[in-house]
Design a protein around this motif. Sequence first.
Motif, PDB file in Angstrom:
ATOM      1  N   THR A 166      47.958 -40.683  55.825  1.00 38.34           N
ATOM      2  CA  THR A 166      48.191 -40.886  54.396  1.00 38.34           C
ATOM      3  C   THR A 166      48.412 -42.367  54.156  1.00 38.34           C
ATOM      4  N   MET A 167      47.799 -42.879  53.087  1.00 40.22           N
ATOM      5  CA  MET A 167      47.963 -44.293  52.756  1.00 40.22           C
ATOM      6  C   MET A 167      48.625 -44.424  51.397  1.00 40.22           C
ATOM      7  N   LEU A 168      49.715 -45.171  51.339  1.00 40.39           N
ATOM      8  CA  LEU A 168      50.389 -45.479  50.089  1.00 40.39           C
ATOM      9  C   LEU A 168      50.000 -46.889  49.668  1.00 40.39           C
ATOM     10  N   PHE A 169      49.466 -46.992  48.461  1.00 40.29           N
ATOM     11  CA  PHE A 169      48.925 -48.253  47.984  1.00 40.29           C
ATOM     12  C   PHE A 169      49.978 -49.060  47.240  1.00 40.29           C
ATOM     13  N   GLU A 170      49.640 -50.318  46.996  1.00 39.73           N
ATOM     14  CA  GLU A 170      50.508 -51.213  46.230  1.00 39.73           C
ATOM     15  C   GLU A 170      50.828 -50.598  44.867  1.00 39.73           C
ATOM     16  N   THR A 171      49.810 -50.019  44.231  1.00 43.10           N
ATOM     17  CA  THR A 171      49.980 -49.267  42.989  1.00 43.10           C
ATOM     18  C   THR A 171      49.645 -47.819  43.291  1.00 43.10           C
ATOM     19  N   PRO A 172      50.614 -46.900  43.206  1.00 44.02           N
ATOM     20  CA  PRO A 172      50.358 -45.500  43.583  1.00 44.02           C
ATOM     21  C   PRO A 172      49.203 -44.892  42.795  1.00 44.02           C
ATOM     22  N   VAL A 173      48.385 -44.118  43.483  1.00 44.87           N
ATOM     23  CA  VAL A 173      47.266 -43.421  42.856  1.00 44.87           C
ATOM     24  C   VAL A 173      47.724 -42.001  42.540  1.00 44.87           C
ATOM     25  N   LEU A 174      48.068 -41.766  41.275  1.00 45.24           N
ATOM     26  CA  LEU A 174      48.512 -40.451  40.822  1.00 45.24           C
ATOM     27  C   LEU A 174      47.550 -39.927  39.773  1.00 45.24           C
ATOM     28  N   PHE A 175      47.476 -38.610  39.670  1.00 49.80           N
ATOM     29  CA  PHE A 175      46.655 -38.006  38.618  1.00 49.80           C
ATOM     30  C   PHE A 175      47.393 -38.160  37.291  1.00 49.80           C
ATOM     31  N   PRO A 176      46.825 -38.918  36.343  1.00 50.69           N
ATOM     32  CA  PRO A 176      47.569 -39.233  35.111  1.00 50.69           C
ATOM     33  C   PRO A 176      47.869 -38.018  34.243  1.00 50.69           C
ATOM     34  N   GLN A 177      47.028 -36.966  34.353  1.00 51.18           N
ATOM     35  CA  GLN A 177      47.206 -35.792  33.504  1.00 51.18           C
ATOM     36  C   GLN A 177      48.143 -34.751  34.108  1.00 51.18           C
ATOM     37  N   LEU A 178      48.568 -34.982  35.363  1.00 52.59           N
ATOM     38  CA  LEU A 178      49.428 -34.022  36.037  1.00 52.59           C
ATOM     39  C   LEU A 178      50.870 -34.513  36.052  1.00 52.59           C
ATOM     40  N   SER A 179      51.808 -33.590  35.981  1.00 51.05           N
ATOM     41  CA  SER A 179      53.227 -33.926  36.043  1.00 51.05           C
ATOM     42  C   SER A 179      53.600 -34.349  37.462  1.00 51.05           C
ATOM     43  N   VAL A 180      54.832 -34.819  37.605  1.00 52.79           N
ATOM     44  CA  VAL A 180      55.338 -35.177  38.931  1.00 52.79           C
ATOM     45  C   VAL A 180      55.210 -33.989  39.873  1.00 52.79           C
ATOM     46  N   GLU A 181      55.668 -32.840  39.450  1.00 49.16           N
ATOM     47  CA  GLU A 181      55.625 -31.640  40.287  1.00 49.16           C
ATOM     48  C   GLU A 181      54.192 -31.271  40.637  1.00 49.16           C
ATOM     49  N   GLU A 182      53.297 -31.355  39.670  1.00 44.22           N
ATOM     50  CA  GLU A 182      51.905 -30.982  39.913  1.00 44.22           C
ATOM     51  C   GLU A 182      51.208 -31.981  40.836  1.00 44.22           C
ATOM     52  N   ASN A 183      51.529 -33.272  40.710  1.00 41.99           N
ATOM     53  CA  ASN A 183      50.965 -34.276  41.612  1.00 41.99           C
ATOM     54  C   ASN A 183      51.361 -34.004  43.054  1.00 41.99           C
ATOM     55  N   ILE A 184      52.623 -33.641  43.257  1.00 43.78           N
ATOM     56  CA  ILE A 184      53.086 -33.358  44.613  1.00 43.78           C
ATOM     57  C   ILE A 184      52.468 -32.067  45.131  1.00 43.78           C
ATOM     58  N   ALA A 185      52.434 -31.037  44.276  1.00 43.62           N
ATOM     59  CA  ALA A 185      51.883 -29.744  44.681  1.00 43.62           C
ATOM     60  C   ALA A 185      50.408 -29.852  45.045  1.00 43.62           C
ATOM     61  N   PHE A 186      49.684 -30.770  44.393  1.00 45.85           N
ATOM     62  CA  PHE A 186      48.270 -30.931  44.672  1.00 45.85           C
ATOM     63  C   PHE A 186      48.041 -31.309  46.142  1.00 45.85           C
ATOM     64  N   ALA A 187      48.977 -32.070  46.701  1.00 48.08           N
ATOM     65  CA  ALA A 187      48.844 -32.507  48.093  1.00 48.08           C
ATOM     66  C   ALA A 187      49.030 -31.376  49.085  1.00 48.08           C
ATOM     67  N   LEU A 188      49.601 -30.246  48.640  1.00 48.50           N
ATOM     68  CA  LEU A 188      49.798 -29.108  49.535  1.00 48.50           C
ATOM     69  C   LEU A 188      48.485 -28.418  49.872  1.00 48.50           C
ATOM     70  N   GLY A 189      47.482 -28.594  49.018  1.00 47.88           N
ATOM     71  CA  GLY A 189      46.188 -27.978  49.281  1.00 47.88           C
ATOM     72  C   GLY A 189      46.237 -26.476  49.084  1.00 47.88           C
ATOM     73  N   ARG A 190      45.240 -25.805  49.591  1.00 45.03           N
ATOM     74  CA  ARG A 190      45.118 -24.356  49.430  1.00 45.03           C
ATOM     75  C   ARG A 190      45.287 -23.648  50.755  1.00 45.03           C
ATOM     76  N   GLY A 191      45.400 -22.355  50.690  1.00 51.64           N
ATOM     77  CA  GLY A 191      45.452 -21.539  51.892  1.00 51.64           C
ATOM     78  C   GLY A 191      46.815 -21.467  52.527  1.00 51.64           C
ATOM     79  N   ARG A 192      47.853 -21.937  51.884  1.00 49.70           N
ATOM     80  CA  ARG A 192      49.205 -21.844  52.414  1.00 49.70           C
ATOM     81  C   ARG A 192      49.938 -20.711  51.701  1.00 49.70           C
ATOM     82  N   PRO A 193      50.848 -20.031  52.395  1.00 49.88           N
ATOM     83  CA  PRO A 193      51.651 -19.008  51.724  1.00 49.88           C
ATOM     84  C   PRO A 193      52.420 -19.621  50.567  1.00 49.88           C
ATOM     85  N   ASP A 194      52.465 -18.909  49.436  1.00 44.24           N
ATOM     86  CA  ASP A 194      53.127 -19.439  48.244  1.00 44.24           C
ATOM     87  C   ASP A 194      54.578 -19.808  48.505  1.00 44.24           C
TER      88      ASP A 194
END
Length: 353
Positions: free
Chosen positions: A71-99
């Motif tokens: 994982t690379m953290l940039f000088e300016t974080p690359v976040l999805f502007p339309q997603l909330s904090v919680e949704e941005n983090i959840a996006f990194a969990l990907g799919r196929g994991r138990p809820d």
Amino acid sequence: MNDQARLELSGVAGTDLQVRAGEMIALIGPSGSGKTTLLRQIAGLDPLPTGTVRIAGRDMTGIPVERRPSTMLFETPVLFPQLSVEENIAFALGRGRPDATAADQLDVALTSLDLRRLRTRLPHQLSAGQRQRVALARALVRRPEVMLFDEPLAHIDPAARAGLLREITRVHERLGSASLMVTHDWADALAIADRIAVMRGGVIVQVGTPRQVYSRPASAWVATRVGIPNFLSAQVEAVSADAGEHRVRVSALGRQWDVPAAADLRAPGEGCVLLGHPHAFTMTQVPESRDLDPRRGRVLATTFGGDHVDHDVETDAGTLVIRRPLGPTEEPWDRGTAVEVRLVPEAVWAVAE
């Protein structure tokens, strides 16, 4: 391969480098020296012109960025502007994991990085430091083998820097990742790094512990990157090994000194440079005198530092910055004060010209 090595660079940036699990290496060097490029090559964002990158023993050649365990953290974080904090983090969990597992990981990340009260906010509603904490939270849930930090504190308010640096350290230690952090700030490198790698012109020119790089820079050029202000030209008069340590005898400031030296200084008659931090020299006040004496100097300026003062001192060998402890009732010495200067042999380091 070292079983503890999580990240291995072979023939990359002019060197071989192994980064162990749980180790943090700070990359320092001037702008344009190749620090960010090296991170991008490890992450798979830029092609690797020579050498090999291995993560957890696996050759990354041909592995696209999204499939690399980094994982690379940039000088300016690359976040999805339309997603909330919680949704941005959840996006990194990907799919196929138990809820339930995903929910637990998300909750831990929000709590660990103090983001629960910000969970519904959008990126534009956050400060620069808060956005970096969201990026850290995404790394925490992804659990990468390797973490790459590209100047993560560059746009952080000075009051928030220390707190974010602690957060970076905690996430790194929690994951046990092999981490590289690019920084221009020597104080940040000292605070966070297990080892420091110095880059110049796309090549790593020295790797060592903070103490080694601070006290024993590989060259006069490296010394400028770690804030050493004092450079005295000298000539090697003799070479010796004292208790296994390579040393040379030189003449400076009106007398001879035996000082620690880089191993490539081997022949009497070679030119060298004596490097020293402000504490590597001492001085005492002396009466005014018109006699020529290479031991003498004169105070040109003072910089108050609270419990110490740094004096700029003019000598026949050049201007030195000399640090003097300052007691509660003492004052800095006035400009023009005559002094006698000595060096502290064990605090000086000799390198080739």
